[in-house]
Design an enzyme around this catalytic site. Structure first.
Site, PDB file in Angstrom:
ATOM      1  N   ALA A 190     -30.205  50.260  74.946  1.00 16.09           N
ATOM      2  CA  ALA A 190     -29.364  49.893  76.444  1.00 16.09           C
ATOM      3  C   ALA A 190     -29.544  51.282  76.914  1.00 16.09           C
ATOM      4  O   ALA A 190     -30.310  51.816  76.834  1.00 16.09           O
ATOM      5  CB  ALA A 190     -28.614  48.968  76.265  1.00 16.09           C
ATOM      6  N   LYS A 191     -28.895  50.558  78.675  1.00 17.00           N
ATOM      7  CA  LYS A 191     -28.142  52.384  79.130  1.00 17.00           C
ATOM      8  C   LYS A 191     -27.571  51.842  80.241  1.00 17.00           C
ATOM      9  O   LYS A 191     -27.676  50.478  80.932  1.00 17.00           O
ATOM     10  CB  LYS A 191     -29.018  53.694  79.745  1.00 17.00           C
ATOM     11  CG  LYS A 191     -28.725  54.928  79.719  1.00 17.00           C
ATOM     12  CD  LYS A 191     -28.803  55.426  78.517  1.00 17.00           C
ATOM     13  CE  LYS A 191     -28.827  56.836  78.313  1.00 17.00           C
ATOM     14  NZ  LYS A 191     -29.113  57.342  77.389  1.00 17.00           N
TER      15      LYS A 191
END
Ligand code: GLU
Length: 419
Positions: free
Chosen positions: A108-109
Site C-alpha cells: 500500500a502507499k
C-alpha cells in the site's frame, strides 16, 4: 533542485517492470489480471485550518495494491509532487518488495500533495489528523498499516496512532509502524532502511570482489535513508566523496566527514556550505567516477538524458524508482550492477514487520536481535535475487520482480478467486 527529473510517469514505469518480469516468467493472463492492478484506491479531501486562519483543502490518497499475502503495508509521503499515479506506483512496488523479503504483508502507499517545508508543526498535525480520519475506515493493524516515507517521521506516526486510537476508544499501537519507542515503536526502525541498503551493498561488493574499505561512494539525497547509508559506509571505511540534498551538493576527493555532515544538517537543515568540501552541481555528482552510487531521493532522477554520464560500478537504490527503464537499459549495457529498490531499500519495511510483530505480542526485542534478523533477511533476499539473475540471465531488477511477483502469484493461485 537536486537534479533534472524525467517526466516519466512512475506508474508507467511500475507497469513496464511488471510486464517485463511476467513475460520472462511466462505468467498466465488470468494470474496477471488478479495481481497487477490495485485492489482499492481512495482519494480524500483534507481541509485544514492554517495558522493565518484560512482553510486550505489538501488532497490525500491511500492506495492498497495487494492484500493477498497479508495486511497491506506501506508509507505515507508528504510532497508537492504526490499524485494518484505516483501513489499507485509506490503501492505496487511495496507489494513486490514485501514478497522479495518474504514478509507476510501486501502493498500500500499513501500521500498528501503539500509542501511540508512551508508548514508549521501545528498545520502538519491538523493535516495528519484530518487525513487519518478520512482514511480510517480502510486502515488497521489487520488491514492496512501505514509507516513513514518522504517528509513524514515518527511524530507523524504518533499523530496517526493517537487519532485512530481515540476513535476506537483504546490504544492500538499496531495501526502504524515507525512510531516513537515510547508508543510501541521498535528499536532499530529509524535506521532500518539505511542498514538494509548497507547489507545489500556488502553482498554486491562481495559478489563483484570490490573491497568496501576504501571504496568510493556518491550519495544523492541526504534524508533518513541517504544519511544513514552514508554513515554506515563511512564506518566501514568507504570514502564518501560526494553528497547532495535538495539544497545543494558537496564534494571532497579524500572523503567527507559524514558524522560532521549529519550533525551540520541536523542543525541548519542542509548540506550546502559544509566546511572542508567544495560545492559541485547535481549532474557532476551523478557523473562522479566512483564504486558505488546511492540514489536516495525521489523517482526518475536517473533517466535517458543523464544515464550515460553515470560512471559508478554499483548503483544501490535507496530511493523507490530512481531509475527509469531507459536508464536501466543504458546502465545495463555499460555493465553497471544495479541493486534494485524493491530489494535494496526493503530494510525499512522489514523492521516495520518486526515492530508490528512486537506490538501484536506486547513483547519487545533487543536492538542486537533486530539488527541480526534484519541482516539475515536482507542477505537471504539478495542471494535469492542474485540466483535468479544468474540462472535466467536477466537484470537484477527483473530478477527481483520475478521473485516478488512469483510469490504473490503463488499465493493468489492457491487462494483462488472469490466468489
Ligand atoms: N516507506 C518505506 C518504503 O518505501 C517503508 C514502508 C513501511 O515500513 O511500511 O519501503
Amino acid at each position: 533542485m537536486l537534479t533534472t527529473v524525467s517526466q516519466a510517469n512512475a506508474y508507467d514505469v511500475a507497469m513496464e517492470n511488471f510486464d517485463s518480469a511476467a513475460d520472462v516468467m511466462g505468467l498466465d493472463k488470468n494470474t496477471r489480471e488478479m495481481i497487477k492492478w490495485p485492489e482499492r484506491m481512495l482519494t480524500v479531501g483534507v481541509p485544514v485550518r492554517m495558522d493565518d486562519g484560512n482553510i486550505h483543502r489538501f488532497t490525500g490518497y491511500r492506495v492498497q495494491h495487494s492484500s493477498v499475502r497479508g495486511p497491506a503495508k506501506g508509507g505515507i509521503r508528504y510532497h508537492p509532487q504526490v499524485s494518484l499515479d505516483e501513489v499507485k506506483a509506490l503501492a505496487t512496488w511495496m507489494t513486490w518488495k514485501c514478497a522479495v523479503v518474504n514478509i507476510p504483508f501486501g502493498g500500500a502507499k499513501g500521500g498528501i500533495t503539500c509542501d511540508p517545508k512551508k508548514m508549521s508543526q501545528g498545520e502538519l498535525e491538523r493535516m495528519t489528523r484530518r487525513y487519518t480520519s478520512a482514511i480510517l475506515p480502510i486502515i488497521g493493524p489487520e488491514q492496512d498499516i501505514p509507516a513513514p516515507d518522504v517528509y513524514t517521521n515518527s511524530q507523524t506516526m504518533a499523530w496517526i496512532m493517537d487519532t485512530y486510537s481515540m476513535t476506537k476508544g483504546y490504544a492500538i499501537p499496531g495501526v502504524v509502524t515507525g512510531k516513537p519507542i515510547s508508543l510501541g515503536g521498535s528499536l532499530g526502525r529509524n535506521e532500518a532502511t539505511g542498514r538494509g541498503v548497507f547489507s545489500t551493498i556488502e553482498c554486491a561488493c562481495e559478489h563483484l570482489h570490490i573491497p568496501l574499505k576504501g571504496a568510493t561512494v556518491a550519495v544523492q539525497g541526504f534524508g533518513n535513508a541517504g544519511s544513514i547509508t552514508a554513515q554506515l559506509l563511512f564506518d566501514a571505511g568507504a570514502k564518501v566523496v560526494a553528497v547532495s540534498d535538495s539544497t545543494g551538493c558537496v564534494y571532497n576527493k579524500n572523503g567527507l566527514n559524514i558524522p560532521e555532515l549529519i550533525h551540520m544538517k541536523s542543525l541548519c537543515g542542509h548540506v550546502d556550505g559544509f566546511p572542508e568540501a567544495e560545492p559541485i552541481l547535481p549532474h557532476e555528482l551523478l557523473a562522479m567516477p566512483c564504486d558505488i552510487l546511492v540514489p536516495a531521493a525521489l523517482e526518475n532522477t536517473i533517466h535517458a538524458d543523464n544515464g550515460s554520464a553515470v560512471r559508478a560500478r554499483i548503483i544501490a537504490e535507496a530511493a523507490n524508482g530512481p531509475l527509469t527503464p531507459a536508464a536501466d537499459r543504458i546502465l545495463e549495457s555499460k555493465g553497471v550492477f544495479i541493486i534494485p529498490d524493491i530489494l535494496c531499500n526493503a530494510g525499512g519495511v522489514t523492521v516495520s514487520y518486526f515492530e508490528w510483530v512486537q506490538d501484536e505480542q506486547h513483547l519487545f526485542w533487543e536492538a542486537r536481535d533486530i539488527y541480526k534478523r534484519l541482516d539475515h533477511v536482507m542477505k537471504t533476499a539478495f542471494r535469492d535475487v542474485l540466483k535468479i539473475h544468474l540462472e535466467h540471465n536477466v537484470s537484477m531488477r527483473i530478477a527481483a520482480n520475478m521473485l516478488g511477483i512469483g510469490r504473490v502469484a503463488e499465493a493468489v493461485q492457491i487462494r483462488g478467486i472469490y466468489p
